[in-house]
Design an enzyme around this catalytic site. Structure first.
Site, PDB file in Angstrom:
ATOM      1  N   LYS A 211       0.867  -1.186   0.000  1.00  0.00           N
ATOM      2  CA  LYS A 211       0.000   0.000   0.000  1.00  0.00           C
ATOM      3  C   LYS A 211       0.896   1.226   0.000  1.00  0.00           C
ATOM      4  CE  LYS A 211      -3.969   2.269   2.059  1.00  0.00           C
ATOM      5  NZ  LYS A 211      -3.472   3.562   1.592  1.00  0.00           N
ATOM      6  N   ARG A 216      -4.076   7.870  -6.000  1.00  0.00           N
ATOM      7  CA  ARG A 216      -4.862   6.874  -6.721  1.00  0.00           C
ATOM      8  C   ARG A 216      -5.186   7.419  -8.104  1.00  0.00           C
ATOM      9  NH1 ARG A 216      -8.780   3.169  -4.625  1.00  0.00           N
ATOM     10  NH2 ARG A 216      -9.390   1.758  -6.315  1.00  0.00           N
ATOM     11  N   ARG A 231      -9.043   9.918  -8.177  1.00  0.00           N
ATOM     12  CA  ARG A 231     -10.119   9.177  -7.534  1.00  0.00           C
ATOM     13  C   ARG A 231     -11.396  10.002  -7.443  1.00  0.00           C
ATOM     14  NH1 ARG A 231      -8.208   7.024  -2.272  1.00  0.00           N
ATOM     15  NH2 ARG A 231     -10.387   6.604  -1.861  1.00  0.00           N
ATOM     16  N   GLU A 260      -1.636   3.352  -8.734  1.00  0.00           N
ATOM     17  CA  GLU A 260      -1.125   4.374  -7.821  1.00  0.00           C
ATOM     18  C   GLU A 260       0.049   5.077  -8.494  1.00  0.00           C
ATOM     19  OE1 GLU A 260      -1.824   5.692  -3.671  1.00  0.00           O
ATOM     20  OE2 GLU A 260      -2.799   4.148  -4.878  1.00  0.00           O
TER      21      GLU A 260
END
Length: 508
Positions: A211, A216, A231, A260
């Site tokens: 992560k 994003r 996003r 990402e």
């Protein structure tokens, strides 16, 4: 439909905390809307404008003309007025917008004025967020709520979906499909305090992915051209030529990827989040050479004519691996062994990243929902909360907005639950930035506190949750501190009060 009808509905929705009662009131209002009004009604009752921004600030809402004696103002007239106000530009535009706004408010009754002012100020806190409104659309149209949610996912907006649902029902909703070049709402992740908890929820082998602390991005490739969306579904293609260049190397004709973007140092460790965020900001400094963003793709939603949204996670990843080289894919391992999962977690953290995502191999891509198919695990407790208000500082912070009032979303009521305050973790740079930004979001203030539209998301680290009779939710964060602001997230994506209770035990 009269604005008075929306005003009464808004008051009824705000007066109840029950989700079912809110849905019923909203659905009744939607059924009464005339053809062509549904999108406007949905936007207003969701606390939004179809035009998004029309250039009306807090100062313009202070001087309100005398109200009209009887309600005559229609929804269409208000929408047309807002469009006209938003189109004003050039010399004298501020005065002209105020003149048009005063003319509009002068035709509204006192309750209608209050409704419109709170709508423009972003203060329509009545608990009608996207989830509640989607259910109301389904109830008004007599269609399954799952059909509405999927259409919203694919269209990215409630208004057109409401129009379709009320007009042609399920048939209209199923006309919304994934289109390359038009972004859809991203799939979201739930939280777990540990890998054991995450695997306990999935009860099967899973993918464990890094992560990253990046941005994003949804990347649409069509005919050799790439478009990049955030996003929040805003396009940022022109700011990221290096990302477009990387995607041009892929052997695909048409595709939609989820991934990402992150700024990395020469040793592969991430730059501070602010460096990454600056590359996607509206304004960037020309004084220095921009730091390039690396691309890490972790999902594919469409590939050369085939939609993959409903395919299991394992199948989507196999399709991703066929066309994307390992250097552009998110590092991951598929395992059911906690020890192996811990190795992936430790490696991600050691390289400066946030933690891991534990992903079901069977779950389809359920965009826009925070389900159990994806679960994030971090080495510390963090939450994305919404700033509800802020207090003026004193001492060396005199003249700066300092002490933040933090709130979590309440999925039941659609409002926010305050979890406490903090001024810790704020650098001088952040203090200056938040003072400017929160003044822009101000809706009312007194000598000590500035209340703001609940739009700004901030990532908060904390040591635990304790019981507290001071706040309506009965709990408060222990030792809360600011990590960073999240301009890439909307308030609707902030963590819920249920997540707060789930990620950390409540201490007496």
């Amino acid at each position: 439909m009269l604005i008075a009808d929306l005003t009464r509905t808004s008051a009824a929705v705000a007066a109840t905390s029950g989700r079912k009662a809110k849905v019923t009131a909203l659905a009744e209002c939607l059924r009464a809307a005339e053809p062509g009004e549904a999108a406007i009604v949905v936007a207003y009752l969701s606390g939004e404008l179809p035009q998004r921004q029309i250039g009306v600030g807090y100062a313009a809402l202070r001087d309100v003309p005398s109200p009209a004696p009887t309600p005559t103002l229609t929804v269409r007239e208000v929408d047309a007025a807002f469009t006209e106000i938003g189109a004003v530009s050039g010399a004298g535009s501020v005065a002209r917008r105020r003149e048009l706004l005063a003319a509009l408010l002068g035709r509204a009754t006192r309750p209608e004025q209050d409704f419109l002012i709170r709508l423009l100020a972003g203060e329509l806190r009545q608990g009608a967020l996207d989830g509640v409104m989607a259910e109301a659309i389904a109830a008004a149209a007599g269609v399954p709520s799952a059909e509405v949610r999927r259409a919203v996912m694919l269209r990215g907006s409630l208004g057109p979906v409401a129009t379709a649902a009320l007009g042609t029902g399920v048939e209209g909703l199923r006309a919304f499909t994934l289109e390359v070049g038009r972004p859809i709402k991203p799939m979201l992740a739930a939280s777990a305090p540990s890998l054991d908890d995450a695997f306990g929820k999935l009860k099967a082998d899973a993918a464990v992915e890094w992560k990253l602390d990046g941005i994003r991005a949804q990347l649409h490739v069509s005919g050799g051209e790439t478009r990049v969306f955030t996003r929040t579904l805003d396009e940022i293609t022109s700011r990221l030529p290096e990302v477009v260049a990387a995607m041009a190397e892929l052997p695909v004709r048409d595709a939609v990827f989820d991934g990402e973007l992150i700024a990395l140092r020469p040793d592969g460790r991430p730059h501070p989040f602010q460096v990454t965020a600056a590359r996607t900001a509206t304004r960037t400094s020309k004084a220095t050479e921009p730091v390039p963003l690396a691309v890490f793709l972790f999902d594919v939603l469409h590939l050369d004519g085939v939609d993959l949204l409903d395919a299991p996670g394992a199948d989507r990843n196999a399709a991703l691996a066929r066309v994307v080289p390992e250097a552009l894919r998110m590092p991951r391992a598929v395992t059911g062994d906690p020890a192996r999962a811990k190795e992936v977690f430790d490696e991600a953290v050691a390289r400066g990243h946030e933690g891991v995502m534990v992903k079901s191999l069977d779950t389809p891509y359920t965009a826009g929902r925070r389900g159990a198919g994806w679960i994030k695990v971090k080495p510390r407790h963090t939450l994305d909360l919404v700033v509800l208000a802020v207090e003026w500082g004193h001492g060396r912070r005199q003249g700066l907005l300092s002490n933040l009032h933090l709130g979590a979303r309440d999925p039941e009521s659609g409002g926010f639950v305050m979890l406490g305050k903090t001024f810790k973790g704020l650098t001088d740079e952040l203090l200056a930035w938040q003072t400017k930004r929160l003044r822009e979001l101000a809706v009312r203030e007194d000598d000590w506190t500035v209340h703001v539209r609940p739009e700004l998301v901030v990532e908060i680290a904390f040591d635990g949750v304790q019981r507290s009779p001071r706040y309506p939710g009965g709990i408060a964060l222990r030792f809360a501190r600011v990590l960073r602001y999240r301009p890439d997230k909307t308030a609707a994506e902030a963590d819920t009060i249920d997540t707060v209770r789930a990620v950390a035990p409540v201490l007496d």
